[in-house]
Design a protein around this motif. Sequence first.
Motif, PDB file in Angstrom:
ATOM      1  N   MET A   2       0.854  -1.192   0.000  1.00  0.00           N
ATOM      2  CA  MET A   2       0.000   0.000   0.000  1.00  0.00           C
ATOM      3  C   MET A   2       0.889   1.240   0.000  1.00  0.00           C
ATOM      4  O   MET A   2       1.852   1.321   0.752  1.00  0.00           O
ATOM      5  CB  MET A   2      -0.903   0.026   1.237  1.00  0.00           C
ATOM      6  N   LEU A   3       0.547   2.179  -0.841  1.00  0.00           N
ATOM      7  CA  LEU A   3       1.268   3.445  -0.892  1.00  0.00           C
ATOM      8  C   LEU A   3       0.329   4.552  -0.426  1.00  0.00           C
ATOM      9  O   LEU A   3      -0.835   4.592  -0.820  1.00  0.00           O
ATOM     10  CB  LEU A   3       1.751   3.750  -2.308  1.00  0.00           C
ATOM     11  N   GLU A   4       0.838   5.414   0.400  1.00  0.00           N
ATOM     12  CA  GLU A   4       0.054   6.566   0.832  1.00  0.00           C
ATOM     13  C   GLU A   4      -0.123   7.512  -0.341  1.00  0.00           C
ATOM     14  O   GLU A   4       0.780   7.683  -1.158  1.00  0.00           O
ATOM     15  CB  GLU A   4       0.765   7.291   1.976  1.00  0.00           C
ATOM     16  N   ASN A   5      -1.258   8.138  -0.427  1.00  0.00           N
ATOM     17  CA  ASN A   5      -1.534   9.060  -1.525  1.00  0.00           C
ATOM     18  C   ASN A   5      -1.081  10.467  -1.133  1.00  0.00           C
ATOM     19  O   ASN A   5      -1.873  11.346  -0.872  1.00  0.00           O
ATOM     20  CB  ASN A   5      -3.015   9.043  -1.873  1.00  0.00           C
ATOM     21  N   LEU A  12       6.252   9.885  -7.565  1.00  0.00           N
ATOM     22  CA  LEU A  12       6.957   8.626  -7.782  1.00  0.00           C
ATOM     23  C   LEU A  12       6.231   7.761  -8.805  1.00  0.00           C
ATOM     24  O   LEU A  12       6.847   7.187  -9.706  1.00  0.00           O
ATOM     25  CB  LEU A  12       7.102   7.876  -6.455  1.00  0.00           C
ATOM     26  N   ILE A  13       4.917   7.682  -8.700  1.00  0.00           N
ATOM     27  CA  ILE A  13       4.131   6.875  -9.640  1.00  0.00           C
ATOM     28  C   ILE A  13       4.210   7.459 -11.047  1.00  0.00           C
ATOM     29  O   ILE A  13       4.393   6.734 -12.034  1.00  0.00           O
ATOM     30  CB  ILE A  13       2.676   6.763  -9.148  1.00  0.00           C
ATOM     31  N   THR A  15       6.600   9.311 -12.290  1.00  0.00           N
ATOM     32  CA  THR A  15       7.964   9.088 -12.778  1.00  0.00           C
ATOM     33  C   THR A  15       8.150   7.646 -13.234  1.00  0.00           C
ATOM     34  O   THR A  15       8.741   7.394 -14.291  1.00  0.00           O
ATOM     35  CB  THR A  15       8.988   9.442 -11.683  1.00  0.00           C
ATOM     36  N   ALA A  16       7.640   6.704 -12.454  1.00  0.00           N
ATOM     37  CA  ALA A  16       7.752   5.288 -12.832  1.00  0.00           C
ATOM     38  C   ALA A  16       7.006   5.014 -14.136  1.00  0.00           C
ATOM     39  O   ALA A  16       7.517   4.297 -15.013  1.00  0.00           O
ATOM     40  CB  ALA A  16       7.209   4.404 -11.713  1.00  0.00           C
ATOM     41  N   MET A  17       5.818   5.583 -14.281  1.00  0.00           N
ATOM     42  CA  MET A  17       5.057   5.390 -15.511  1.00  0.00           C
ATOM     43  C   MET A  17       5.787   6.001 -16.706  1.00  0.00           C
ATOM     44  O   MET A  17       5.799   5.417 -17.798  1.00  0.00           O
ATOM     45  CB  MET A  17       3.656   5.978 -15.357  1.00  0.00           C
ATOM     46  N   ALA A  18       6.379   7.162 -16.517  1.00  0.00           N
ATOM     47  CA  ALA A  18       7.125   7.805 -17.596  1.00  0.00           C
ATOM     48  C   ALA A  18       8.331   6.959 -17.992  1.00  0.00           C
ATOM     49  O   ALA A  18       8.616   6.795 -19.189  1.00  0.00           O
ATOM     50  CB  ALA A  18       7.563   9.201 -17.178  1.00  0.00           C
TER      51      ALA A  18
END
Length: 103
Positions: A2-5, A12-13, A15-18
């Motif tokens: 679980m990642l806090e929003n 981070l999300i 950047t990872a998607m990019a």
Amino acid sequence: MMLENTGHTTLLIITAMALVTLVTRYGGVFLMGFIPINRRVEGFINGMSGSVLIALILPMAVEGDTAARLALLTTLLVMLWLKKPLPAITAGLLMTAGWRYFI
């Protein structure tokens, strides 16, 4: 996991998607440099673009609202009439916006 929003998690999300997008795009070009383009490969590439388009459009046609269906119909008719994608997409967007604004 679980990642806090929070702001950092969102960044981070993104950047990872990019990074995944860049690796798949550049990796695909790199790998295609080793494959000779013959009739079979060219046919696969041409067929793949149509299947991706259908995979994106079909759910909208089946489960979409009236505005989405009218946009698809308008885009199709303008594309058949003018044979140019940009005016067809513009007409579809205008149809959706007008339908949702006035109805």
